[in-house]
Design a protein around this motif. Sequence first.
Motif: not given
Length: 140
Positions: A55-60, A101-102, A121-124
């Motif tokens: 899972p991505a760790t950075e918040y969009v 593009e989620p 996730e959006i854009g990683g």
Amino acid sequence: MTPPMRLRRRVRFVFELARAVWWLTRIELGLRRNDLPALCAKLGIECDLRSAAPPATEYVVLPRRTRTTVLACAYAVARWPMGSTCLRRCLVLGRLLRSLEPVLRIGVRRDGELSVHSWLEIGGRTLDATSANYATLGSP
């Protein structure tokens, strides 16, 4: 008297709330008639159930124009009579934010008992800070 800007915000919130309830109703029916990948395709949401990527760790950081949409969606799902689940929230929000593009991701974790969670996730980058606590379904 309510200042014009405040009135505009309220009207916008009510409009977004109505959209969220409309899509919640459609999604509720869709969950009963379709499998998840087919429903996501109908909603215009990419459904990533096979990726082994963590899972991505950075918040969009969402565009400012989406703030009311996100708040109205959270409000509607929290009061939905069929239950407030992360999957419903993700499907509604994914549909309302489909121009960004989620990607729907689902993960599991075991902490005494098995728990399943879905997030967008959006854009990683993730919309859910707790997603890093789960292993994605495609993980070995």
